[in-house]
Motif scaffolding. Structure first.
Motif, PDB file in Angstrom:
ATOM      1  N   ILE A 164      -1.796  -5.492  -1.198  1.00 32.04           N
ATOM      2  CA  ILE A 164      -3.047  -6.211  -1.448  1.00 32.04           C
ATOM      3  C   ILE A 164      -3.669  -5.761  -2.759  1.00 32.04           C
ATOM      4  O   ILE A 164      -4.173  -6.566  -3.546  1.00 32.04           O
ATOM      5  N   ALA A 201      -1.803  -7.403  -5.508  1.00 32.82           N
ATOM      6  CA  ALA A 201      -2.110  -8.835  -5.526  1.00 32.82           C
ATOM      7  C   ALA A 201      -3.493  -9.100  -6.099  1.00 32.82           C
ATOM      8  O   ALA A 201      -3.711 -10.075  -6.833  1.00 32.82           O
ATOM      9  N   LEU A 202      -4.445  -8.218  -5.780  1.00 32.37           N
ATOM     10  CA  LEU A 202      -5.792  -8.338  -6.350  1.00 32.37           C
ATOM     11  C   LEU A 202      -5.754  -8.218  -7.864  1.00 32.37           C
ATOM     12  O   LEU A 202      -6.330  -9.033  -8.590  1.00 32.37           O
ATOM     13  N   LEU A 205      -2.299 -13.639  -2.479  1.00 34.20           N
ATOM     14  CA  LEU A 205      -3.296 -12.710  -1.939  1.00 34.20           C
ATOM     15  C   LEU A 205      -3.956 -13.196  -0.645  1.00 34.20           C
ATOM     16  O   LEU A 205      -4.049 -12.420   0.316  1.00 34.20           O
ATOM     17  N   THR A 237      -3.459 -11.169   2.796  1.00 37.22           N
ATOM     18  CA  THR A 237      -4.671 -10.686   3.465  1.00 37.22           C
ATOM     19  C   THR A 237      -4.667 -11.067   4.937  1.00 37.22           C
ATOM     20  O   THR A 237      -4.927 -10.227   5.820  1.00 37.22           O
ATOM     21  N   CYS A 296     -11.354  -8.432   1.864  1.00 38.22           N
ATOM     22  CA  CYS A 296     -10.775  -9.566   1.127  1.00 38.22           C
ATOM     23  C   CYS A 296     -10.910 -10.862   1.913  1.00 38.22           C
ATOM     24  O   CYS A 296     -11.207 -11.921   1.338  1.00 38.22           O
TER      25      CYS A 296
END
Length: 361
Positions: A142, A145-146, A153, A157, A179
């Motif tokens: 994550i 991906a952020l 993402l 999540t 998220c």
């Protein structure tokens, strides 16, 4: 390393399997801590090559962290997606908006069975090492991906939240909960459910200790979700507290990100622009090893410089490696970093609009 050398003739035999894994994990972990990223990944890959996938989860996490430490977030997400598929998570090769919205609806349906208090009690008894290793890997995915603005993402999540609700909510779950709160607002416009996930995240954070994983979750919670429900000044105060905590424990990345977001909120709170520019330049001096986030900060600097008509030495800090905003834009286009591209054009729109150049805006 010396222990591994002593086992040279009997490495990875049935009798030494557990010892070999422990020694290689220890070496990889220590090298990661010392910043010797290449060697750390090498030791982790030896474990992966010699053990079944299910027994190599700790090593998989170290490989993900090595990509993260190198700032290669796209590679981190690619490797992470392969790990998710290896764990039988439903991660398609190609995405569609309807697939993401269906995944969010499915997660909401699972979560609807629990109150906030029940979520906090989903884990009891002894910590399950395998589940913790899985969640560590998921947390790292994550993060990558952020930072790479990955279109996967939202789906990742949801996968992490579903796994947590079904297998136990650990501190590593907090980032995914935060998220999901953000995506409930950004993609579905559902502020009520976003508050649910914000409250669930806060409960996890308040019942856990302090470490870099929780610092990241705290930053995302306050920067992307909680600020919709509290004043800007309260958000700034929360981010500065995270900055102090992160700096005190040597979590440099979290200290940088929390300060960056606090400065952004200070801009919208009406802070003196000259003082704000000085604060940005001070922060940038700590970012020489973190050039990807420095590029984001420099976009804000260019906007402030334009507004006050003053040039700073912000770009000079990086000694030609990040020469101009146009260089940042070209780099973002080459990497398909949609967030940075949008940020540059949004900042340029703002400055043109505020100066009354509506045609340019």
């Amino acid at each position: 390393k010396k222990g591994i050398d002593l086992l040279y003739d009997s490495l990875w035999c049935n009798e030494t399997l557990d010892l070999c894994r422990a020694l290689h994990e220890g070496a990889a972990s220590a090298l990661l801590f010392l910043g010797d990223i290449s060697d750390a990944r090498q030791y982790a890959n030896v474990i992966i090559d010699n053990l079944p996938f299910a027994d190599s989860l700790a090593a998989q996490y170290m490989v993900l962290r090595s990509w993260e430490r190198m700032g290669k977030y796209e590679e981190q997400v690619d490797r992470g997606s392969a790990i998710l598929r290896g764990l039988n998570f439903d991660i398609p090769l190609e995405l569609s908006p309807s697939f993401i919205m269906d995944a969010m609806a499915h997660t909401s349906n699972i979560a609807s069975k629990y109150s906030i208090e029940q979520i906090a009690k989903l884990r009891s008894g002894k910590v399950d090492t395998r589940k913790k290793n899985i969640l560590l890997s998921l947390n790292s995915i994550i993060t990558g991906a952020l930072r790479s603005s990955s279109p996967f993402l939202p789906l990742i999540t949801c996968a992490v939240v579903n796994y947590s609700l079904q297998n136990g909510v650990y501190e590593e779950s907090a980032l995914s909960f935060a998220c999901l709160g953000y995506f409930k607002i950004a993609l579905a416009g559902d502020y009520k459910e976003a508050r649910y996930w914000a409250n669930a995240t806060s409960l996890i954070l308040n019942t856990s200790g302090t470490n870099s994983i929780l610092n990241r979750a705290n930053i995302v919670l306050h920067s992307f979700v909680q600020h919709f429900f509290v004043s800007t000044q309260e958000t700034i105060f929360s981010l500065l507290n995270i900055n102090k905590t992160a700096a005190a424990m040597g979590d440099v990345e979290s200290a940088i990100y929390s300060m960056l977001f606090s400065l952004r909120f200070s801009f919208y709170a009406g802070e003196n622009l000259a003082l704000l520019l000085n604060s940005f330049c001070e922060l940038l001096r700590t970012m020489k090893r973190y050039k990807e986030v420095a590029k984001v900060a420099l976009i804000d600097v260019v906007m402030i410089e334009t507004l006050i008509g003053t040039k700073s030495n912000a770009f000079d800090i990086f000694e030609g490696t990040i020469p101009t905003e146009n260089f940042i834009l070209a780099d973002a286009k080459a990497k398909q970093n949609i967030v940075s591209i949008e940020l540059i054009h949004t900042r340029r729109f703002f400055t043109a609009f505020w100066f009354g150049d509506y045609q340019k805006a």
